[in-house]
Write a protein that holds these residues in place. Structure first.
Motif, mmCIF file in Angstrom:
data_model
loop_
_atom_site.group_PDB
_atom_site.id
_atom_site.type_symbol
_atom_site.label_atom_id
_atom_site.label_comp_id
_atom_site.label_asym_id
_atom_site.label_seq_id
_atom_site.Cartn_x
_atom_site.Cartn_y
_atom_site.Cartn_z
ATOM 1 N N ASP A 74 0.848 -1.186 0.000
ATOM 2 C CA ASP A 74 0.000 0.000 0.000
ATOM 3 C C ASP A 74 0.893 1.248 0.000
ATOM 4 O O ASP A 74 1.178 1.831 1.038
ATOM 5 C CB ASP A 74 -0.906 -0.033 1.240
ATOM 6 C CG ASP A 74 -1.789 1.187 1.334
ATOM 7 O OD1 ASP A 74 -1.783 2.016 0.396
ATOM 8 O OD2 ASP A 74 -2.492 1.329 2.350
ATOM 9 N N PRO A 75 1.360 1.665 -1.187
ATOM 10 C CA PRO A 75 2.295 2.793 -1.258
ATOM 11 C C PRO A 75 1.695 4.089 -0.707
ATOM 12 O O PRO A 75 2.409 4.901 -0.108
ATOM 13 C CB PRO A 75 2.599 2.928 -2.756
ATOM 14 C CG PRO A 75 1.627 2.062 -3.466
ATOM 15 C CD PRO A 75 1.059 1.088 -2.499
ATOM 16 N N GLN A 76 0.385 4.273 -0.870
ATOM 17 C CA GLN A 76 -0.260 5.476 -0.366
ATOM 18 C C GLN A 76 -0.155 5.520 1.169
ATOM 19 O O GLN A 76 0.180 6.548 1.753
ATOM 20 C CB GLN A 76 -1.723 5.450 -0.796
ATOM 21 C CG GLN A 76 -2.329 6.815 -0.960
ATOM 22 C CD GLN A 76 -3.712 6.737 -1.614
ATOM 23 O OE1 GLN A 76 -4.129 5.692 -2.122
ATOM 24 N NE2 GLN A 76 -4.422 7.847 -1.605
ATOM 25 N N GLY A 77 -0.436 4.367 1.793
ATOM 26 C CA GLY A 77 -0.326 4.282 3.242
ATOM 27 C C GLY A 77 1.108 4.527 3.708
ATOM 28 O O GLY A 77 1.339 5.215 4.711
ATOM 29 N N GLN A 78 2.075 3.980 2.970
ATOM 30 C CA GLN A 78 3.484 4.174 3.335
ATOM 31 C C GLN A 78 3.873 5.646 3.259
ATOM 32 O O GLN A 78 4.618 6.150 4.106
ATOM 33 C CB GLN A 78 4.384 3.350 2.410
ATOM 34 C CG GLN A 78 4.351 1.853 2.721
ATOM 35 C CD GLN A 78 5.098 1.019 1.686
ATOM 36 O OE1 GLN A 78 5.595 1.552 0.702
ATOM 37 N NE2 GLN A 78 5.168 -0.286 1.895
ATOM 38 N N THR A 79 3.347 6.337 2.238
ATOM 39 C CA THR A 79 3.634 7.767 2.096
ATOM 40 C C THR A 79 3.068 8.549 3.273
ATOM 41 O O THR A 79 3.733 9.436 3.823
ATOM 42 C CB THR A 79 3.026 8.299 0.779
ATOM 43 O OG1 THR A 79 3.529 7.515 -0.299
ATOM 44 C CG2 THR A 79 3.378 9.750 0.560
ATOM 45 N N SER A 89 5.262 7.938 6.356
ATOM 46 C CA SER A 89 6.532 8.683 6.424
ATOM 47 C C SER A 89 6.258 10.176 6.591
ATOM 48 O O SER A 89 7.044 10.867 7.253
ATOM 49 C CB SER A 89 7.423 8.369 5.228
ATOM 50 O OG SER A 89 6.821 8.762 4.046
ATOM 51 N N ALA A 90 5.139 10.679 6.048
ATOM 52 C CA ALA A 90 4.789 12.087 6.282
ATOM 53 C C ALA A 90 4.519 12.315 7.765
ATOM 54 O O ALA A 90 4.973 13.310 8.348
ATOM 55 C CB ALA A 90 3.570 12.467 5.457
ATOM 56 N N LEU A 91 3.791 11.385 8.403
ATOM 57 C CA LEU A 91 3.483 11.533 9.827
ATOM 58 C C LEU A 91 4.750 11.478 10.668
ATOM 59 O O LEU A 91 4.921 12.243 11.614
ATOM 60 C CB LEU A 91 2.498 10.448 10.272
ATOM 61 C CG LEU A 91 1.066 10.592 9.738
ATOM 62 C CD1 LEU A 91 0.222 9.382 10.132
ATOM 63 C CD2 LEU A 91 0.423 11.870 10.238
ATOM 64 N N THR A 92 5.665 10.553 10.295
ATOM 65 C CA THR A 92 6.928 10.459 11.025
ATOM 66 C C THR A 92 7.686 11.784 10.945
ATOM 67 O O THR A 92 8.165 12.302 11.952
ATOM 68 C CB THR A 92 7.801 9.322 10.454
ATOM 69 O OG1 THR A 92 7.034 8.120 10.467
ATOM 70 C CG2 THR A 92 9.049 9.107 11.283
ATOM 71 N N SER A 93 7.749 12.365 9.732
ATOM 72 C CA SER A 93 8.503 13.617 9.593
ATOM 73 C C SER A 93 7.779 14.786 10.252
ATOM 74 O O SER A 93 8.385 15.821 10.512
ATOM 75 C CB SER A 93 8.795 13.899 8.121
ATOM 76 O OG SER A 93 7.600 14.169 7.444
ATOM 77 N N LEU A 94 6.495 14.639 10.537
ATOM 78 C CA LEU A 94 5.764 15.684 11.265
ATOM 79 C C LEU A 94 5.898 15.519 12.780
ATOM 80 O O LEU A 94 5.337 16.297 13.548
ATOM 81 C CB LEU A 94 4.278 15.661 10.891
ATOM 82 C CG LEU A 94 3.911 16.239 9.524
ATOM 83 C CD1 LEU A 94 2.483 15.898 9.166
ATOM 84 C CD2 LEU A 94 4.116 17.744 9.519
ATOM 85 N N VAL A 135 3.901 6.239 15.115
ATOM 86 C CA VAL A 135 3.135 5.613 14.043
ATOM 87 C C VAL A 135 3.995 4.581 13.324
ATOM 88 O O VAL A 135 4.974 4.921 12.664
ATOM 89 C CB VAL A 135 2.613 6.673 13.049
ATOM 90 C CG1 VAL A 135 1.894 6.010 11.889
ATOM 91 C CG2 VAL A 135 1.694 7.658 13.752
ATOM 92 N N ALA A 136 3.636 3.313 13.457
ATOM 93 C CA ALA A 136 4.449 2.245 12.892
ATOM 94 C C ALA A 136 3.989 1.867 11.489
ATOM 95 O O ALA A 136 4.782 1.515 10.630
ATOM 96 C CB ALA A 136 4.398 1.019 13.798
ATOM 97 N N GLU A 137 2.676 1.905 11.262
ATOM 98 C CA GLU A 137 2.167 1.530 9.942
ATOM 99 C C GLU A 137 0.851 2.231 9.664
ATOM 100 O O GLU A 137 0.052 2.451 10.583
ATOM 101 C CB GLU A 137 1.973 0.003 9.856
ATOM 102 C CG GLU A 137 1.981 -0.499 8.425
ATOM 103 C CD GLU A 137 1.491 -1.929 8.258
ATOM 104 O OE1 GLU A 137 1.304 -2.636 9.265
ATOM 105 O OE2 GLU A 137 1.263 -2.311 7.096
ATOM 106 N N VAL A 138 0.619 2.565 8.410
ATOM 107 C CA VAL A 138 -0.668 3.126 7.985
ATOM 108 C C VAL A 138 -1.111 2.377 6.738
ATOM 109 O O VAL A 138 -0.316 2.164 5.817
ATOM 110 C CB VAL A 138 -0.555 4.643 7.652
ATOM 111 C CG1 VAL A 138 -1.890 5.189 7.175
ATOM 112 C CG2 VAL A 138 -0.073 5.431 8.852
#
Lengths: 80, 80
Positions: B15-20, B23-28, B33-36
């Motif tokens: 799920d590339p959208q979820g991965q994006t 990583s956006a949440l991590t950088s915020l 957040v481990a997985e979306v």
């Protein structure tokens, strides 16, 4: 900890995508379908957070990142 | 009668959208957040059908129209 955030258009906002699905279903013979509205959800896995802190962060994620509060509403559900 | 159909990618499908989003949440700063994973849902209003017939039609709508059974799975929930 697993959680879901559901995001959907506010009831007052038109949902053309849902309307298209409804008319497609009607033309496929599903005459009982009166309305369709589409939304999205996000399944989120959180690590190393106590429940109150997880709730606070999920609320903030929903409000600031995943939903557009002008036209969308959201619901947060914590699964375990 | 109101129902919801939830459609999401099978767990084995990337799920590339979820991965994006993750990583956006991590950088915020949401480091927990481990997985979306992202999915969609459809809120469907049905008129003039008895419950068993509604269940049958919703199953068929989910299977044939809303989900792609090759890569997606679905869940039907009747609300009232």
């Amino acid at each position: 900890m697993k959680a879901r955030i559901y995001v959907s258009l506010k009831p007052t906002v038109l949902d053309p995508q849902g309307q298209t699905i409804r008319s497609a279903l009607t033309s496929l013979g599903f005459a009982g379908v009166a309305e369709v509205r589409q939304g999205k959800f996000f399944e989120i896995e959180l690590d190393g957070l106590v429940r109150t802190e997880a709730e606070r962060q999920l609320e903030q994620i929903a409000q600031d990142v995943l939903a557009n509060p002008v036209i969308e509403e959201y619901r947060v559900e914590i699964l375990d």
